[in-house]
Design a protein around this motif. Sequence first.
Motif, short mmCIF file in Angstrom:
data_model
loop_
_atom_site.label_atom_id
_atom_site.label_comp_id
_atom_site.label_asym_id
_atom_site.label_seq_id
_atom_site.Cartn_x
_atom_site.Cartn_y
_atom_site.Cartn_z
N VAL A 87 -49.78 54.68 27.84
CA VAL A 87 -51.34 54.75 28.28
C VAL A 87 -51.97 53.17 26.91
O VAL A 87 -52.00 53.58 25.95
CB VAL A 87 -51.96 55.41 28.13
N LEU A 89 -54.47 50.73 25.79
CA LEU A 89 -55.47 50.14 25.28
C LEU A 89 -56.99 50.11 26.38
O LEU A 89 -57.83 50.86 26.15
CB LEU A 89 -56.02 49.69 24.43
N SER A 92 -57.45 53.29 27.41
CA SER A 92 -57.66 55.03 26.85
C SER A 92 -58.58 55.70 27.15
O SER A 92 -58.41 56.65 26.54
CB SER A 92 -58.35 53.90 25.71
N ASP A 93 -59.68 55.70 27.79
CA ASP A 93 -60.26 57.10 28.69
C ASP A 93 -59.39 58.30 29.32
O ASP A 93 -59.58 58.54 30.13
CB ASP A 93 -61.36 57.19 29.52
N VAL A 95 -56.42 59.28 28.10
CA VAL A 95 -55.54 59.90 26.94
C VAL A 95 -56.06 61.08 27.38
O VAL A 95 -55.62 62.44 27.19
CB VAL A 95 -56.09 59.44 25.85
N PRO A 96 -57.85 61.41 27.07
CA PRO A 96 -58.72 63.32 26.76
C PRO A 96 -57.89 63.40 28.57
O PRO A 96 -57.91 64.77 28.20
CB PRO A 96 -59.74 62.69 27.04
N VAL A 99 -54.73 64.76 28.50
CA VAL A 99 -54.55 65.59 27.51
C VAL A 99 -55.44 67.12 27.92
O VAL A 99 -54.38 68.48 27.87
CB VAL A 99 -55.21 65.53 26.17
N PHE A 105 -48.99 64.32 23.29
CA PHE A 105 -48.57 62.57 22.08
C PHE A 105 -46.82 63.04 22.31
O PHE A 105 -46.04 63.73 21.93
CB PHE A 105 -49.36 62.19 21.37
N HIS A 106 -46.65 61.69 21.86
CA HIS A 106 -45.04 61.25 21.59
C HIS A 106 -45.42 60.49 21.04
O HIS A 106 -44.24 60.46 19.86
CB HIS A 106 -44.37 60.99 23.13
N HIS A 107 -45.13 59.15 21.33
CA HIS A 107 -45.92 58.15 20.02
C HIS A 107 -45.99 57.14 20.95
O HIS A 107 -47.40 56.64 21.72
CB HIS A 107 -43.69 57.12 20.26
N ALA A 108 -46.19 55.63 19.83
CA ALA A 108 -47.51 55.02 20.21
C ALA A 108 -47.14 53.41 19.14
O ALA A 108 -45.95 53.72 18.16
CB ALA A 108 -49.23 55.15 19.23
N ARG A 109 -47.15 52.56 19.87
CA ARG A 109 -47.39 50.94 19.40
C ARG A 109 -48.68 50.51 19.01
O ARG A 109 -49.56 51.06 20.18
CB ARG A 109 -46.37 50.36 20.19
N PRO A 110 -49.08 49.40 18.50
CA PRO A 110 -50.10 49.21 19.28
C PRO A 110 -51.40 49.27 19.98
O PRO A 110 -52.11 49.11 19.73
CB PRO A 110 -50.07 47.78 18.33
N ARG A 112 -49.64 50.58 22.38
CA ARG A 112 -50.16 51.70 23.68
C ARG A 112 -49.92 53.09 23.15
O ARG A 112 -49.64 53.24 22.22
CB ARG A 112 -49.57 51.15 24.96
N VAL A 113 -50.14 54.53 23.94
CA VAL A 113 -50.01 55.38 23.35
C VAL A 113 -48.48 55.77 24.83
O VAL A 113 -49.64 56.19 25.69
CB VAL A 113 -51.01 56.23 23.25
#
Lengths: 302, 302
Positions: A87, A89, A92-93, A95-96, A99, A105-110, A112-113
């Motif tokens: 996902v 930036l 990002s809506d 994400v909730p 969940v 969550f698994h990992h993230a970079r600046p 994307r998650v």
Amino acid sequence: MSSLLPILGKLILSSGFRPNNITCQRLLRTTNIIMSQDKFQGKSDRFRGITVTSHEEVCPSDQFEGKLQVSLSDWKQNGVRGVWFYVGLEQSDWVPVLVKNGFIFHHARPDRVALVKWLPEDQDNQIPPYAHHMVGVGGMVINEKDDILVVQEKHSFGPHWKLPGGYVDPGENFAETAVREIKEETGVDTEFNSVIAFRHSHNYNYGCSDIYVITHLTPKVSEITKCDREIAACQWMPLTEYMEHPLVHETNRFFARKFLENRRMGVAITLHETMLKIKQFERKQNIYTLGVTGNEPSKANL
Amino acid sequence: MSSLLPILGKLILSSGFRPNNITCQRLLRTTNIIMSQDKFQGKSDRFRGITVTSHEEVCPSDQFEGKLQVSLSDWKQNGVRGVWFYVGLEQSDWVPVLVKNGFIFHHARPDRVALVKWLPEDQDNQIPPYAHHMVGVGGMVINEKDDILVVQEKHSFGPHWKLPGGYVDPGENFAETAVREIKEETGVDTEFNSVIAFRHSHNYNYGCSDIYVITHLTPKVSEITKCDREIAACQWMPLTEYMEHPLVHETNRFFARKFLENRRMGVAITLHETMLKIKQFERKQNIYTLGVTGNEPSKANL
């Protein structure tokens, strides 16, 4: 979705009527429902997983949950195991909503998650965790007079003569990190020779484990140009003095002793660059193992 | 917030009136506004950063953005540099609001994601990136007859005699990983001796770099109990055969040659366990460097 819109278009055209405003609204509503029930395509992998990348399959927020649930139900029926959502930036809506639908969550970079959901109810989650090792490199830069290049950091707990160095950048080899960091901190150009030691310990920055690779390099110049942002002091110090200095901690003295011991024996942890080839697949490898340095051993054996 | 609620309570009590329903609603609205304008406390660090952990400072979704903006404005005025939000699964609706307010992702673990915003406008972002190295361990288990323990993986690209092994668990030492993975895959109990080599290469799983540590171990038993979930085949193979076998790739043959070479010389990359002590701070360290194995060298020098 792409296959449904032309059908709707044809239905409108073939029906021979001119749609008014209310008809248009009804049609749009119908289209939205069909769109939201359409499923994400994603990309399959050899572990029977699916990865959806948000910027490749853009979906309006109000249609996301419907489409997600249709997709999950379809994937479950088709034996998909791990479902990944990458996902960005901008989305990002999502994400909730992910969940709420059982993703973690698994990992993230600046930018994307990554969230993941393991579908099989009769098998344990077999998804490997993300990286949890920070890797840094320190350099013992030793000139022909056996002076060593040492620094004091600006943001440290107290004055201490340390080795120049820093974290490995993504994709960088240890030798590259050493040469880059030494140049940045001290202005000294160097050439990589060998690895003296690897140090491994736990619970460092962000709770990660830490691998610190201590390298031996030869300087190409002697003039120092200190980096004022990071470094409080920088100088050449006789190696014999470094090994006794009260502001050098025991681990660094140990590395210095190992350097001298290896040099005396004419051995070191040397770098062996090879290509891994498996069928069409090729990858560069850096292998660090025991080797001869080219220096004459000064003792018959250890 | 905690300091404002008692004041509001006293105001109600001291005013001497019985609040009706409308008054209550008004008061609640006022309280909400004050609550939402109150700031997050967070925890400070030595780099002038602030970390807010969502489950420690629970905040209703509809008040989050107000409170965030009040906090950011306050922190900016007070010279805070990096602002961290650790957001748990339960508060994942904070994520889109944080992104809208200029936060980017930094890292994630199964139960939470970390977002960060760098406040100083006159300085480059100095926050180190998260870990991007996966670390795995392979084991050369060699018995007194010079047989090596080899496996074929179930989910591989093709049949291949590999070394048993796997990824390091968080907080685990290389020797522990080797002993655990060999036991899991083959049922064989082993004892760690030394490291034969480190391999470093890039762009593996999740795009991470990969460090593969090849260890030498002695088996305590010879009977094999194969793990059916991961392993297709497992056996003892004479080391001489392994070094020529068509289903062993060149990198593993190289490790086998290095093992024999090191044994002939009586040296290896050995483990030196030490304690790092800086003032009150103590940490266990595993240092891998060149050392004597205790075997008699069979040649005078390299």
